[in-house]
Design an enzyme around this catalytic site. Structure first.
Site, mmCIF file in Angstrom:
data_model
loop_
_atom_site.group_PDB
_atom_site.id
_atom_site.type_symbol
_atom_site.label_atom_id
_atom_site.label_comp_id
_atom_site.label_asym_id
_atom_site.label_seq_id
_atom_site.Cartn_x
_atom_site.Cartn_y
_atom_site.Cartn_z
ATOM 1 N N GLY A 37 0.864 -1.187 0.000
ATOM 2 C CA GLY A 37 0.000 0.000 0.000
ATOM 3 C C GLY A 37 0.896 1.230 0.000
ATOM 4 N N GLY A 209 12.602 6.954 -12.916
ATOM 5 C CA GLY A 209 13.067 5.572 -12.961
ATOM 6 C C GLY A 209 14.578 5.481 -13.027
ATOM 7 N N ASP A 239 7.710 4.610 -3.500
ATOM 8 C CA ASP A 239 7.252 4.918 -2.127
ATOM 9 C C ASP A 239 8.447 5.132 -1.201
ATOM 10 O OD1 ASP A 239 4.642 4.560 -2.993
ATOM 11 O OD2 ASP A 239 4.701 2.412 -2.565
ATOM 12 N N ALA A 269 16.050 -0.313 -2.497
ATOM 13 C CA ALA A 269 14.756 -0.998 -2.401
ATOM 14 C C ALA A 269 14.512 -1.901 -3.614
ATOM 15 C CB ALA A 269 13.624 0.021 -2.265
ATOM 16 N N GLY A 274 9.490 -7.471 -2.595
ATOM 17 C CA GLY A 274 8.385 -6.934 -1.804
ATOM 18 C C GLY A 274 8.477 -5.425 -1.674
ATOM 19 N N SER A 278 11.490 -4.443 1.417
ATOM 20 C CA SER A 278 12.713 -4.072 0.695
ATOM 21 C C SER A 278 13.239 -2.696 1.102
ATOM 22 C CB SER A 278 12.445 -4.087 -0.821
ATOM 23 O OG SER A 278 11.597 -3.006 -1.166
HETATM 24 O O1 RIB Z 1 3.656 1.491 -4.884
HETATM 25 C C1 RIB Z 1 3.589 0.117 -4.641
HETATM 26 C C2 RIB Z 1 2.291 -0.205 -3.963
HETATM 27 O O2 RIB Z 1 1.227 0.097 -4.836
HETATM 28 C C3 RIB Z 1 2.101 -1.669 -3.618
HETATM 29 O O3 RIB Z 1 2.606 -1.995 -2.342
HETATM 30 C C4 RIB Z 1 0.605 -1.855 -3.758
HETATM 31 O O4 RIB Z 1 -0.043 -2.167 -2.572
HETATM 32 C C5 RIB Z 1 0.086 -0.569 -4.368
HETATM 33 O O5 RIB Z 1 -0.492 0.266 -3.448
#
Ligand code: RIB
Length: 310
Positions: A37, A209, A239, A269, A274, A278
């Site tokens: 998420g 990227g 993220d 990461a 994951g 990560s």
């Molecule tokens: O940015 C990656 C995330 O996008 C994943 O972990 C997935 O849950 C989605 O929200």
């Protein structure tokens, strides 16, 4: 202190040779679940960056998917403001990760859509609010407005891409987007530098990227080439970048230093599987930077040219 308000998903991941095209079936490898998420990933990244206490406002269902998400956040020292959505499933994401480390993600937001304006906690003691777009846009807009009114800096990672109301952008101090998300925000996308000039937000950071990232702060531009690593899974790299960037900014670092640290963390990461699993610890990022901190002039020149800066 940083408040992250946003989504938490349990990621259902299958690795395969390539991401299936429409209508195609591919045979993949073993199936695994990971805490994910965008909101929760960014909260973990903020907390693991060190130096900034992090809390998260999230909504979870009353089901077995919620517990691994809670556990991962708490293991990273993220304190929770939890909204329980008893009749709605915890958010889930279905992810295919290809052998070249690319991914394709479909999200079922579920409980994430149960966060509403009245759930925002008292903002006393917070200096940054970090959000994404995996919860209701009306909720994001309301939180941004309340935070701005309280003098809390608002950072928005506008992912996944969607049109945004001008009233939301008016309350954002730092906008983080990828190239596609940036193009979606301007009526006639041209070069990155031209697109950046059209966004009425004081600071905009664009992740590119493997090329790196670029930021416009006022009228000044900063570039940071990407660090070279052997990538196995890019899920959560963006993220990680957002969380570490905000942690660095909240400690008073300049934007170029924050971009460098966020880029190093995002590169690391990509070297593990994951999303939250990560995200590197602050010490790993520091050790990596000690070995790789010098930007290669050719990479920087190529990035500036790509962005339309030279
Ligand atoms: O940015 C990656 C995330 O996008 C994943 O972990 C997935 O849950 C989605 O929200």
């Amino acid at each position: 202190m940083i408040l992250v308000a946003g989504s938490a998903n349990l990621d259902f991941v299958i690795r395969a040779h390539h991401i299936p095209a429409p209508g195609e079936t591919v045979l993949g490898q073993a199936f695994k679940t990971y805490p994910g998420g965008k909101g929760a990933n960014q909260a973990v990244a903020c907390a693991k960056a060190g130096g900034a206490a992090t809390r998260m406002l999230l909504a979870l269902g009353n089901d077995p998917y919620a517990e691994p998400l809670r556990a991962s956040l708490m293991a990273a020292n993220v304190a929770l403001y939890e909204v329980l959505a008893p009749d709605i499933q915890t958010g889930c994401a279905f992810i295919c990760v290809a052998d070249n480390a690319d991914n394709a993600i479909t999200v079922a937001p579920g409980a994430n859509l149960c966060l509403h304006s009245h759930h925002l906690p008292d903002l006393t003691g917070f200096n940054y609010l970090l959000m994404q777009l995996e919860i209701e846009l009306a909720t994001v807009t309301a939180y941004a407005h309340s935070a701005k009114a309280r003098g809390v800096k608002v950072v928005l990672n506008a992912a996944p891409a969607q049109p945004m109301p001008a009233e939301l952008l008016a309350d954002v101090d730092v906008l983080i987007v990828n190239e596609g998300e940036l193009a979606a925000l301007v009526p006639y996308p041209v070069s990155i530098v031209t697109n950046l000039a059209q966004i009425a937000v004081p600071c905009v950071v664009v992740t590119l990227g493997q090329r790196g990232c670029v930021a416009r702060l006022g009228n000044n531009f900063f570039v940071q080439p990407a660090f070279d690593v052997i990538a196995v899974d890019t899920t959560g790299a963006g993220d990680t970048f957002s969380g570490v960037l905000v942690a660095a900014l909240s400690q008073g670092n300049a934007i170029n230093l924050a971009m460098q640290r966020a880029s190093a963390a995002a590169a690391l990461a990509c070297t593990a599987h994951g999303a939250q699993s990560s995200i590197p610890a602050a010490e790993e990022v520091s050790a990596f930077l000690a070995q790789h901190a010098q930007p290669i002039a050719a990479d920087e020149a190529a990035l500036r040219a790509y962005c339309g800066l030279s």
